[in-house]
Write an enzyme that holds these catalytic residues in place. Sequence first.
Site, short mmCIF file in Angstrom:
data_model
loop_
_atom_site.label_atom_id
_atom_site.label_comp_id
_atom_site.label_asym_id
_atom_site.label_seq_id
_atom_site.Cartn_x
_atom_site.Cartn_y
_atom_site.Cartn_z
N THR A 70 0.82 -1.21 0.00
CA THR A 70 0.00 0.00 0.00
C THR A 70 0.85 1.27 0.00
OG1 THR A 70 -0.08 0.26 2.40
CG2 THR A 70 -1.67 -1.26 1.40
N ARG A 88 -0.03 8.38 -6.98
CA ARG A 88 0.04 7.01 -7.51
C ARG A 88 0.37 6.97 -9.00
NH1 ARG A 88 -4.54 5.75 -3.90
NH2 ARG A 88 -5.88 6.65 -5.46
N HIS A 114 -5.01 -0.54 -9.29
CA HIS A 114 -5.48 0.00 -8.00
C HIS A 114 -6.99 -0.07 -7.91
CE1 HIS A 114 -5.75 2.44 -4.42
NE2 HIS A 114 -6.58 3.25 -5.05
N GLU A 129 -17.14 -1.43 -6.80
CA GLU A 129 -16.11 -1.54 -7.84
C GLU A 129 -16.50 -2.54 -8.93
OE1 GLU A 129 -11.26 -2.24 -8.16
OE2 GLU A 129 -12.26 -2.21 -6.22
N ARG A 167 -11.29 7.62 -11.47
CA ARG A 167 -11.98 7.79 -10.19
C ARG A 167 -11.20 8.72 -9.26
NH1 ARG A 167 -11.20 6.03 -5.22
NH2 ARG A 167 -9.62 4.51 -5.79
N SER A 224 -14.38 5.81 -3.94
CA SER A 224 -14.66 4.38 -3.91
C SER A 224 -15.55 4.04 -2.70
CB SER A 224 -13.36 3.57 -3.83
OG SER A 224 -13.63 2.19 -3.75
N LEU A 225 -15.20 4.57 -1.54
CA LEU A 225 -16.00 4.36 -0.33
C LEU A 225 -17.38 4.99 -0.49
CD1 LEU A 225 -16.20 3.28 2.55
CD2 LEU A 225 -15.19 5.43 3.34
#
Length: 342
Positions: free
Chosen positions: A2, A34, A101, A135, A146, A151-152
């Site tokens: 991570t 990233r 990812h 997802e 994104r 995502s959450l």
Amino acid sequence: MTEGCRGEGGILRNSEGERFMERYAPTAKDLASRDVVSRAMTVEIMEGRGVGKEKDHIFLHLNHLPPDVLHERLPGISETAKVFANVDVTKEPIPVVPTVHYNMGGIPTDWRTQVLNIDSKGNEYVVKGLMAAGEAACASVHGANRLGANSLLDIVIFGRSAAITTSELFKPGQKQPDLPPGAGEDIIENLDKIRYANGPIKTAEIRDRLQKSMQLHAAVFREEKTLKQGCEKVTEICKLYDDVQVTDRGLVWNSDLIETLELENLLICAKQTIFSAENRKESRGAHARDDYTERDDKEWMKHTLSWSQKPADDIKLGYRGVIHETLDKKEMETIPPMKRVY
């Protein structure tokens, strides 16, 4: 591995021992975002500065950090490195490569999380009783890149929507339609076919070839030549599945069988991914092509759809329009797409 590794002071080095992120992001260095780090790592590997026998990865160093810090703040990372790479992070570097990812595509759904398909005339219809969220789904909310924390937000909002849809459409004790004769027999037949597969090629060998081909031809940098080569290579790799070998015939904790079933899904998804990427003649978000560097909203403001049942099948491509409008403009106005700039 991570981002916590870099956050705690991890350093990426190439085969020359150079802390190369200082060249790509002089200020942020190993704490760059990233996408910047992934591109930098890929460039180092492509230009021959990767590490290992095949020069196909990069070293992530945590071994300069105090062992008590690693034990307290990165216990999961330390364990993962030991289990999967046999690396003691307190003494040696971890071999790493850029990886996926987040999947920004997925199963087409509406805002109620009902799965959609398209008929022969191009009209959308709901696949009754089937829903997807998070997802795994594509509800046309993320586009091709994104944003952080979405995502959450995605799974919370659409998870709730799935619950509401379920409560509205289905009731306890509700009568279900009769299953067609022989329902499920094809699944059992396929399971037994794979369980007793006795070809000359092991599951891990096919998976390794698929991984290397996708990393080389459909990763961070994309262009027509390499994508076409990738389509050809992945097609050939998919044909190998007919010659796969499963050595464990049991039905209890059969990891060999599970990994082979997973390989079938990997092959199908990889083939659909690379054929869809080769077909899209533009750059958009994570799909960055060196030969088509600009986003083309006139031609490509649409979702790519792909169909196939088995690894050896030809890929059928289609399209679905992007949902631009919000459900309630009084609550939230529609925001037009804009160019990503810094």
